[in-house]
Design a protein around this motif. Structure first.
Motif, mmCIF file in Angstrom:
data_model
loop_
_atom_site.group_PDB
_atom_site.id
_atom_site.type_symbol
_atom_site.label_atom_id
_atom_site.label_comp_id
_atom_site.label_asym_id
_atom_site.label_seq_id
_atom_site.Cartn_x
_atom_site.Cartn_y
_atom_site.Cartn_z
ATOM 1 N N PHE A 47 0.979 -1.185 -0.114
ATOM 2 C CA PHE A 47 0.110 -0.256 0.180
ATOM 3 C C PHE A 47 1.229 1.444 0.111
ATOM 4 N N PHE A 48 1.885 1.295 0.823
ATOM 5 C CA PHE A 48 2.522 2.431 0.588
ATOM 6 C C PHE A 48 3.386 2.694 -0.319
ATOM 7 N N THR A 49 3.974 1.384 -0.864
ATOM 8 C CA THR A 49 4.288 1.601 -2.756
ATOM 9 C C THR A 49 3.926 2.278 -3.145
ATOM 10 N N GLY A 50 2.458 1.341 -3.304
ATOM 11 C CA GLY A 50 1.120 1.903 -4.493
ATOM 12 C C GLY A 50 1.026 3.194 -4.065
ATOM 13 N N ALA A 51 0.868 3.849 -2.863
ATOM 14 C CA ALA A 51 0.846 5.987 -2.536
ATOM 15 C C ALA A 51 1.895 6.075 -3.925
ATOM 16 N N GLN A 52 3.054 5.937 -2.881
ATOM 17 C CA GLN A 52 4.214 6.229 -3.231
ATOM 18 C C GLN A 52 4.300 7.054 -5.113
ATOM 19 N N GLU A 53 3.687 5.853 -5.413
ATOM 20 C CA GLU A 53 4.153 5.804 -7.558
ATOM 21 C C GLU A 53 2.990 6.962 -7.699
ATOM 22 N N LEU A 54 1.910 6.855 -6.499
ATOM 23 C CA LEU A 54 0.863 7.868 -7.411
ATOM 24 C C LEU A 54 1.113 9.416 -7.176
ATOM 25 N N LEU A 55 0.952 9.560 -5.849
ATOM 26 C CA LEU A 55 2.308 10.884 -5.083
ATOM 27 C C LEU A 55 3.532 11.483 -6.232
ATOM 28 N N ALA A 56 4.841 10.599 -6.469
ATOM 29 C CA ALA A 56 5.132 10.665 -7.484
ATOM 30 C C ALA A 56 4.566 11.143 -8.511
ATOM 31 N N ALA A 57 3.320 10.659 -9.354
ATOM 32 C CA ALA A 57 3.156 11.101 -10.354
ATOM 33 C C ALA A 57 1.801 12.935 -9.999
ATOM 34 N N ASN A 58 2.086 12.819 -8.979
ATOM 35 C CA ASN A 58 0.988 14.272 -8.636
ATOM 36 C C ASN A 58 0.021 13.737 -8.602
ATOM 37 N N ALA A 59 -0.906 12.631 -8.208
ATOM 38 C CA ALA A 59 -2.049 12.156 -8.220
ATOM 39 C C ALA A 59 -2.250 12.704 -6.722
ATOM 40 N N PRO A 60 -3.575 13.358 -6.111
ATOM 41 C CA PRO A 60 -4.098 12.990 -4.730
ATOM 42 C C PRO A 60 -3.803 11.421 -3.949
#
Length: 408
Positions: free
Chosen positions: A280-293
């Motif tokens: 879940f942390f890895t997924g969240a990191q990928e999204l945040l790095a792509a400027n997603a919420p």
């Protein structure tokens, strides 16, 4: 400027001029010239209004329901209040003074005794598929039952009700967030990658049938609740599967997994057991790095959700969810399989993480129901075939991450 914008501009000019006349000549005490001008303005105002109505109707037929000419956003329905408000003033609500239930409607479709309101609704005739469109008074009941039965709708996805007419609908999807850069006076602007693309969606047919005895349909006290649950769950399971894993090959919609631009998170060459919240942390990191919420929900198989809930720490106590993930809703659906092959493992599953408000089901206004009397006549049962037309749209694919290789 579009024709609709031109007409609206002319309408505003007419309104401004009539206001001037009223202010300059209180009590309509004007001469022949002003009287003639007023009559001309009123005549033209009627013509403009009629043309605006015609252009708006043509736009719907052309499939531009998603946005208006001024760039306004389409209404997305997400909860019971939205459903009721949307269908409150829709046509086809004959019998509004009485409380029509789904069982009343099905009895009418089957030719059994029913209420006057249902009879009035059925008198409109069959729809384009040969079935009867579920009345607007009944549709909110079905949609309200659909939300808790669907993991995607429970996670925040919405339903976009579409009017009849167009076969395809176009909306804008965000591919990349533009990059801003400081510049010197008279300096060149920094180039930025294209940020939008058109997504063309065409509602596709989804159907199932069920049967009920005449006696049960006529007499069962809780038939309405049972029918709403049965219809909603049948549609919900497949809408979830298509929304998550749909291939996009006709007649199936394209789901999150097969949409370009989502973030892929591997859980190892051969997959790995779910041992904590690292995925879940890895997924969240990928999204945040792509400027997603920050992701708001995660959808997984029941096996994964139960495994996650049963994890313990080194002292044998239930594993506490990290504070950073405390706002993430954890949901499950049987639409996510547990027998996927990853490397040498054949018992793998997936976890879908993201902001699911960026996913919508484009759905025709009404569910259609056909009766199949002859098929079960010898058993005294009546068959009902339910049709809905829907497609899946992701308005910002980068808001979603899929973790693959999740083992038991």
């Amino acid at each position: 400027m579009s024709r609709l914008a031109e007409l609206r501009h002319e309408h505003d000019q007419i309104s401004a001029r009539t206001k001037e006349l009223l202010e300059q000549y209180p009590g309509n005490k004007w001469g022949a010239a002003q009287s003639n001008e007023w009559d001309s303005l009123m005549s033209r105002a009627g013509e403009v209004h009629a043309e605006i109505t015609a252009v708006q109707a043509a736009n719907e037929q052309a499939g531009r329901d998603w946005t208006n000419e001024a760039g306004g956003t389409v209404k997305v329905l997400r909860n019971a209040a939205d459903f009721r408000a949307h269908y409150a003033n829709k046509p086809g609500t004959a019998g509004r003074g009485e409380q029509i239930q789904i069982s009343d409607f099905l009895r009418g479709v089957a030719g059994m005794k029913t209420s006057a309101g249902v009879s009035a609704a059925l008198s409109v005739g069959t729809d384009s598929s040969g079935g009867f469109a579920v009345p607007s008074l009944v549709m909110p009941q079905i949609l309200e039952a659909l939300v808790p039965a669907s993991s995607l709708l429970s996670a925040g996805a919405g339903i976009v009700p579409l009017t009849e007419g167009a076969k395809q609908y176009t909306t804008a999807a965000v591919d990349n967030i533009p990059t801003a850069a400081w510049r010197l006076e008279s300096g060149n602007l920094a180039e930025s990658a294209p940020t939008f693309r058109a997504v063309v969606a065409a509602p596709k047919s989804l159907a199932f049938y069920f049967k009920a005895s005449r006696e049960l349909l006529a007499d069962a006290a809780n038939m309405d609740a049972a029918l709403n649950v049965a219809i909603a769950q049948a549609f919900a399971k497949e809408l979830d599967r298509a929304g998550l894993r749909g291939t996009g090959t006709n007649p199936e919609p394209r789901g999150i997994l097969n949409t370009a631009g989502i973030k892929a998170v591997s859980n190892g060459v051969n997959g790995a057991a779910l041992a904590g919240y690292g995925n879940f942390f890895t997924g969240a990191q990928e999204l945040l790095a792509a400027n997603a919420p920050m992701p708001t929900a995660a959808i997984m198989s029941p096996r994964s959700l139960v495994k996650l809930g049963g994890l313990t720490d080194t002292t044998g106590q239930p594993l506490r969810r990290p504070e950073m993930l405390s706002g993430m809703t954890m949901l499950s659906t049987s639409a996510v399989p547990n027998n996927l092959t990853v490397g040498t493992s054949t018992d793998c599953s997936e976890i879908y993480i993201g902001d699911f408000t960026k996913l919508a089901f484009m759905m025709r206004e009404q569910v259609s129901i056909q009766v199949a009397k002859e098929a079960f006549a010898t058993t005294g049962e009546i068959g009902f075939v339910c049709h809905v037309r829907a497609d899946v749209v992701l308005t910002h694919p980068a808001c979603f991450a899929v973790v693959t290789g999740v083992r038991a």
